[in-house]
Write an enzyme that holds these catalytic residues in place. Structure first.
Site, PDB file in Angstrom:
ATOM      1  N   THR A 555       0.836  -1.195   0.000  1.00 26.91           N
ATOM      2  CA  THR A 555       0.000   0.000   0.000  1.00 26.91           C
ATOM      3  C   THR A 555       0.877   1.253   0.000  1.00 26.91           C
ATOM      4  O   THR A 555       2.106   1.175   0.129  1.00 26.91           O
ATOM      5  CB  THR A 555      -0.901   0.047   1.248  1.00 26.91           C
ATOM      6  OG1 THR A 555      -0.105   0.382   2.398  1.00 26.91           O
ATOM      7  CG2 THR A 555      -1.584  -1.286   1.490  1.00 26.91           C
ATOM      8  N   ASP A 678       7.861  12.649  -3.075  1.00 28.25           N
ATOM      9  CA  ASP A 678       8.208  11.240  -3.244  1.00 28.25           C
ATOM     10  C   ASP A 678       9.716  11.071  -3.409  1.00 28.25           C
ATOM     11  O   ASP A 678      10.330  10.183  -2.809  1.00 28.25           O
ATOM     12  CB  ASP A 678       7.458  10.671  -4.453  1.00 28.25           C
ATOM     13  CG  ASP A 678       7.679   9.181  -4.604  1.00 28.25           C
ATOM     14  OD1 ASP A 678       7.239   8.426  -3.734  1.00 28.25           O
ATOM     15  OD2 ASP A 678       8.316   8.780  -5.607  1.00 28.25           O
ATOM     16  N   LYS A 682      12.763   9.121  -0.982  1.00 31.45           N
ATOM     17  CA  LYS A 682      13.754   8.168  -1.479  1.00 31.45           C
ATOM     18  C   LYS A 682      15.174   8.589  -1.123  1.00 31.45           C
ATOM     19  O   LYS A 682      15.983   7.772  -0.665  1.00 31.45           O
ATOM     20  CB  LYS A 682      13.607   7.999  -2.995  1.00 31.45           C
ATOM     21  CG  LYS A 682      12.283   7.379  -3.409  1.00 31.45           C
ATOM     22  CD  LYS A 682      12.142   7.312  -4.917  1.00 31.45           C
ATOM     23  CE  LYS A 682      10.813   6.675  -5.325  1.00 31.45           C
ATOM     24  NZ  LYS A 682      10.640   6.600  -6.788  1.00 31.45           N
TER      25      LYS A 682
END
Length: 818
Positions: A555, A678, A682
């Site tokens: 998810t 996002d 990372k």
């Protein structure tokens, strides 16, 4: 001469008795076998229940009538009509005697051990009489033999000791008098010098067969049961258990002593002394070779022969300063238990002599405690001994095999497999023979422990991973498709089988410890009645207590993250493509890593950074090998990579972003990608894995979107604002093209500082030639200083992300994974 013993299931029905007769027809040659028979399946337990119930004042008539009818039905089906009346008459006499006996117990409200043995004897007497009459139709020489007249014992009712010399003399004399007869012998029962019925202990029919075999110097003793020989583990709990071709007497005795129900432990003793082979055969599959138990076996490459277990024991711990250096203490303790007829299953003592731990059957626990309290009353009053500590609901698991002797690593493999699956060992025992290592564990963990240890030692079998999957979106669906398509390859090349034991989305959830079919999981989930509940999903996963368990989070929700620590503490590995957990607070990131390490499980999250690219693993390999990271540069957004790789020529930024969303590269709101959130997650994860304790606020992000695009109220409004700002993006594109450069959104980690900036790079830069939705990362290290190590490939899409999750899952099952 052969001795053939048939167990309760072998004589338990019309069909099985018919099979028994066929087996006898195959075995009956010039020398007739001796046939030893148990009671029909379930009869001994029923007789015991009726007797104990009668002692409490309970009625038994209906159950006795059912028992009589069961035997009569067999006679009616398998005996010719003209031969039935004699059989009915003899059986009726037995049932009348049994009724009188039970009525006496009911009247007196007392069941003595002597009466119990007499009641139980009717199971074998009725079945043997019945089968001998049926067999006489095919073997006129068939003769019913009451073993209580030949096997002589002491008067310890319930577990009588055999007078071997007298018994063997009586058996040989009887066999000589009845030469040429096929003897049908009652198992389990014997008689004392006064002619009273005694029994040889539960499972004693095997013992009867061995006694006759020893007395008659049989060439072979066959034990016919309902399984294909002795197996590597209890097949009711270990589905991958398989039959063993042969065992030594020692191995078989160790396995049977620790719970292998196929054969009764004392059976081996008469056979061992005479070196008579014992063959375990399956009545329902008579062509199967079964297991041969004999003095010598051919060399085996198996590290162990089997795993045995006792699933309900109690452990008593005696400790105190008064034991240290006290000679004779152990002798007093165990002599006391012997006098009380308490069987000690396992013993272990601390090297300090401060404590002795031993295991007994639960029914003996209180008697043992009281006996110790009386025997050591003075030591307890003087505080030289502590009150006996009792632990219940425990089990024993034992690995057995002659190859264990002087073989390094057996103990390590056993305890690693238990520890890896969160099985706590309460006590350990190993004999000097090194044929057996026994551990005491919680009975709740027994099935999981048996399967985990079985997988660890029998490497020729597939290792089973049980996966519980959250999320059935693009990545989840694709993962199931990949697992289904590659199941055969995994089995053949990796020796791994993946069973999906649980699936949940935001609506429904399903569970199946035997594995949910990946051919129709969607319809099964859709039709499920159980509503999705994340906390219940985690609780069910824990309660199923399966070995080699993996929790997969497919998810992008923060909700599952809250359960990661609990999952680790349950000794369950985690595989996740959800970046939120590792990019939250540094304290949370560190807690996950430390908890996983503390509980000996894996935490794999390769897809957090580069979808299916081996970025995390490459970084860890560099650091684990002693290299030092100087600088990391990366493009880690497949979405942004796709956008800038296609934003050239006449293309406008609005249309390229729209195309990226249509291809499924972006989040539902493309701004989640374009504002760099996002990407930040990372680069933050990479920084932390590189050893820097950074927080999200420490990552500098250059915003590439005009303010109007960021503040738009909806996705449609965002696209409208993006179109209105076309000139801004066109200027950027034209400027880069004019200088022969390409626009790239690059993350950089150097000297503990992380930043993400929009840059123009020329053809000398390794990121210049990037195409499609590729990600790229450059590692500059002490070893890769002049020419950085570059990892490049697709960084977006369900196929590559699911493949990354797939690889992480298989790495959990790979024993070579660091």
């Amino acid at each position: 001469m052969k001795i053939l013993k048939f167990g309760g299931t072998s004589v338990g029905s019309i069909e099985s008795i018919s099979t028994l007769i066929n087996i006898l027809r195959d075995e009956a040659g010039a020398e007739k076998p001796v046939v030893v028979l148990s009671a029909m399946s379930g009869v001994t337990n029923l007789l015991l229940a009726m007797a104990e119930g009668a002692a409490k004042g309970n009625e038994f008539t209906a159950r006795l009538a059912d028992l009589e009818r069961r035997h009569f039905d067999v006679v009616k089906s398998l005996l010719s009509i003209q031969l039935q009346n004699p059989a009915f008459t003899r059986l009726k006499i037995h049932f009348n005697q049994l009724e009188d006996l039970l009525q006496g117990v009911l009247t007196l409200r007392e069941l003595t051990p002597k009466t119990r043995d007499l009641v139980l004897s009717y199971g074998e007497r009725c079945s043997t009489l019945m089968i001998s009459k049926i067999a006489a139709q095919y073997f006129p020489e068939a003769l019913f033999v009451d073993a209580s007249e030949l096997i002589k014992t002491d008067s310890f009712f319930g577990q009588a000791k055999v007078n071997t010399e007298l018994t063997e003399m009586l058996i040989r004399g009887f066999q000589k008098e009845n030469a040429g007869k096929m003897l049908f012998v009652t198992g389990f029962i014997a008689g004392n010098d006064e002619g009273q019925i005694t029994t040889l202990g539960r499972g004693g029919s095997d013992y009867t067969a061995a006694i006759f075999g020893s007395a008659l110097n049989a060439s072979e003793i066959q034990i016919w049961t309902d399984v294909n020989g002795m197996m590597t583990a209890d097949p009711r709990m270990v589905k991958k258990a398989f039959s063993l071709e042969e065992l030594t007497y020692t191995e078989a005795m160790e396995l049977s002593y620790f719970g292998a129900k196929v054969i009764y432990p004392p059976t081996m003793i008469p056979a061992f002394l005479k070196k008579i082979p014992i063959v375990i055969k399956n009545t329902f599959e008579p062509q199967f070779a079964g297991t041969v138990i004999q003095h010598h076996c051919k060399p085996s490459n198996l590290p162990i022969k089997g795993i045995s277990s006792i699933n309900n024991i109690s452990v008593l711990n005696v400790e105190g300063s008064g034991m240290v250096g006290k000679s004779g203490f152990s002798g007093r303790l165990f002599s006391l238990l012997a006098r009380e007829q308490i069987n000690v299953i396992l013993i272990t003592q601390s090297s300090s002599e401060h404590s002795i731990t031993f295991a007994v059957q639960p029914g003996d626990t209180e008697r043992a405690r009281q006996a110790i309290a009386q025997e050591f009353e003075l030591e307890l009053l003087a505080k030289k001994l502590e009150p006996v500590m009792i632990e219940q609901n425990l089990a024993i698991l034992a690995v057995v095999g002659e190859n264990m002797k002087e073989t390094p690593g057996i103990s390590g493999k056993l305890f690693h497999s238990l520890g890896r699956n969160g099985v706590n060992v309460r006590a350990i025992a190993q004999g000097s023979s090194e044929y057996n290592i026994s551990v005491v564990i919680s009975s709740n963990d027994l099935a999981k422990a048996l399967n985990a240890v079985h997988d660890a030692f029998f490497i020729q079998l597939t290792k089973t991973l049980y996966a519980f999957c959250l999320g059935t979106g693009n990545i989840g669906k694709t993962l199931f498709k990949q697992l289904n398509a590659h199941a055969g390859f995994l089995h053949d090349n990796n020796g791994i089988q993946v069973k999906i034991a649980g699936i949940s989305n935001t609506r429904k959830m399903i569970f199946n410890e035997d594995g949910i079919s990946l051919d129709n999981w969607e319809s099964e989930l859709q039709e499920a009645n159980e509503q999705a509940d994340l906390s219940e999903f985690i609780a069910r996963m824990k309660s199923m207590n399966l070995p080699n368990c993996v929790f997969i989070d497919n998810t992008a929700s923060p909700k599952p993250i809250a359960f990661y620590e609990e999952v680790f503490k349950s000794t369950i590995s985690v595989v996740t493509c959800n970046k939120i957990g590792n990019s939250g607070s540094y304290a949370q990131y560190k807690t996950f890593r430390d908890t996983a390490r503390l509980h000996g499980v894996d935490f794999f999250y390769e897809t957090n950074v580069g979808a299916g690219l081996p970025i995390i693993r490459t970084l860890k390999d560099l650091m684990n090998s002693g290299d030092r990271i100087q600088r990391i540069e990366a493009i880690l957004s497949g979405t942004i990579s796709f956008i800038f790789n296609n934003f050239k020529g006449d293309a406008n930024f609005h249309d390229v972003v729209k195309l990226a969303q249509e291809k499924g590269y972006t989040e539902p709101d493309p701004r989640d990608d374009l504002r760099g959130t996002d990407f930040m997650r990372k680069i933050l994860i990479l920084a932390r894995d590189s050893g820097y304790a950074l927080e999200a606020a420490d990552v500098e992000i250059q915003n590439m979107l005009p303010k109007a695009c960021l503040v738009a109220e909806s996705v449609d409004d965002f696209y409208a604002a993006l179109k209105a700002e076309d000139a801004y993006f066109t200027d950027l594109k034209n400027k880069a093209q004019a200088e022969g450069k390409a626009l790239r959104y690059i993350g950089k980690l150097e000297n503990g500082k992380a930043a993400i900036t929009l840059q123009m790079v020329d053809e000398s830069h390794p990121f210049y030639t990037l195409s499609g939705s590729d990600n790229i990362i450059s590692f500059t290290t002490d070893r890769y200083k002049e020419r950085p190590l570059v990892v490049k490939g697709p960084g977006a899409g369900a196929e590559v992300t699911a493949a990354g999750v797939f690889a992480d899952l298989i790495n959990v099952g790979n024993p070579l994974t660091p």
